[in-house]
Write an enzyme that holds these catalytic residues in place. Structure first.
Site, short mmCIF file in Angstrom:
data_model
loop_
_atom_site.label_atom_id
_atom_site.label_comp_id
_atom_site.label_asym_id
_atom_site.label_seq_id
_atom_site.Cartn_x
_atom_site.Cartn_y
_atom_site.Cartn_z
N LYS A 185 0.98 -1.35 -0.34
CA LYS A 185 0.38 -0.33 -0.21
C LYS A 185 1.68 1.00 0.19
O LYS A 185 0.86 2.30 -1.00
CB LYS A 185 -1.18 -0.38 1.01
CG LYS A 185 -1.91 -1.25 0.65
CD LYS A 185 -3.08 -0.95 2.16
CE LYS A 185 -4.38 -2.39 2.24
NZ LYS A 185 -4.49 -3.22 3.26
N ASP B 30 -11.46 2.10 3.48
CA ASP B 30 -11.63 0.64 3.64
C ASP B 30 -13.32 0.35 3.57
O ASP B 30 -13.42 -0.54 3.20
CB ASP B 30 -11.07 0.18 4.83
CG ASP B 30 -9.91 -1.14 4.67
OD1 ASP B 30 -9.81 -1.44 3.23
OD2 ASP B 30 -9.43 -1.30 5.74
N GLN C 74 -5.48 -2.20 9.01
CA GLN C 74 -4.92 -3.05 8.62
C GLN C 74 -5.50 -3.81 9.74
O GLN C 74 -5.04 -4.54 10.62
CB GLN C 74 -3.30 -3.20 8.66
CG GLN C 74 -3.68 -4.95 7.99
CD GLN C 74 -3.88 -4.59 6.00
OE1 GLN C 74 -3.70 -3.79 5.54
NE2 GLN C 74 -4.44 -6.20 6.02
#
Ligand code: NAP
Length: 283
Positions: free
Chosen positions: A52, A119, A96
């Site tokens: 990322k 997300d 994460q």
């Protein structure tokens, strides 16, 4: 013989568009930034976070990394998220997953400002996806929709079968296919006679997480097969689908690696751009 859906090509296409928009924002004095939080030492998560960061650098997004020790408490993590929620220069926040077991994952997801939730896991964003009025889509299902569109694969009126009902892949995937007027069936571990269901699919998405799970006898001739699975077999990355046998009868198929995976990061970059635009009232 199947046509291979090339996730690297589609992700490059998406990222190029994002990069152009990012440099346009930069010329207006707007810097786009993404905060990524990693708690603990999960090796797979470390690789995802590194990828990322690399994508951010490629596209001109400022990447802020917060690497926290395994023993971080829920309260400490919530404290960091609160700071980032209130920091104007941070456009997107990603924590994460999975988090260490002692941290309450849902509480953490709920604490992220929905406007920075790139997300799209926050309940507000999940609800907005359900009613079809959303700013962000979860990256993996959104990436799959982007691939279908790139290859001009229509969804309307098609029988779509999704294997898996997780909050991050299966459920939103089914919802996005439904929004595009597919006739959608969602399967899971309690589904009876799975092959009979999957054989009705014009578009079959597998998000199970088991190598060699989807075999040729489960696939209708001419089906489009999307393999979300990321499994390790003898140290080698593979999907859920028995590629060699299914490729012979499907019309399109995604490989692993090089299929869905690259799309997920591209869509994260797109969501970060969207967040920055929204926060700066650019539509
Ligand atoms: P998950 O939360 O473990 O969900 C797996 C789903 O598969 C569950 O809904 C489960 O059903 C279902 N399932 C398990 N065994 C089954 C069976 N025998 N028959 C039918 N359904 C069965 O996994 P996930 O997070 O959705 O991820 C799925 C896979 O995608 C993993 O390999 C993951 O690594 C991969 N992934 C890839 C990307 C990417 O970018 N390529 C992104 C995210 C995830 P129940 O609900 O009944 O338990």
């Amino acid at each position: 013989m199947s046509k291979i859906i090339n996730g690297k090509e589609v992700s490059a296409f998406v990222k190029e568009k994002v990069k152009t928009e990012i440099s346009l924002l930069k010329s207006k004095g707007i810097d786009v930034s993404l905060a990524v939080i990693l708690v603990g030492e999960n090796p797979a998560s470390k690789i995802y976070v590194a990828n990322k960061k690399k994508a951010c650098e490629e596209l001109g997004i400022t990447s802020l990394e917060y690497l926290l020790p395994e023993e971080t408490t829920t309260e400490e993590l919530l404290g960091l998220i609160d700071t980032l929620n209130n920091e104007k220069t941070v456009n997107g926040i990603l924590c994460q997953l999975p988090l260490p077991k002692h941290i309450d994952e849902q509480t953490v997801i709920n604490s992220i400002n929905p406007k920075k939730d790139v997300d799209a896991f926050h309940p507000e964003n999940v609800g907005r996806i359900m009613i079809g009025d959303f700013d962000f889509l979860p990256c993996t299902p959104a990436g799959i929709m982007e691939m279908l569109s790139y290859y001009n694969i229509g969804v309307e009126g098609k029988n779509c079968v999704v294997i898996g009902r997780s909050n991050i892949v299966g459920k939103p995937m089914s919802m996005l296919l439904l929004h595009k007027n597919g006739t959608v069936t969602t399967c899971h571990s309690k589904t009876k006679d799975l092959p009979n269901v999957t054989k009705t699919a014009d578009i079959l998405v597998s998000a199970v997480g088991k190598a060699n799970f989807v075999t040729a006898d489960m696939v209708k001739e001419g089906a489009v097969v999307i393999d979300v699975g990321m499994n390790r077999e003898n140290g080698k990355l593979c999907g859920d689908v028995c590629f060699d046998e299914v490729e012979k009868l499907s019309s399109y198929i995604t490989p692993v690696p090089g299929g869905v995976g690259p799309m997920t990061i591209a869509m994260l970059m797109k969501n970060t751009l969207t967040a920055a635009k929204k926060q700066n009232n650019i539509f």
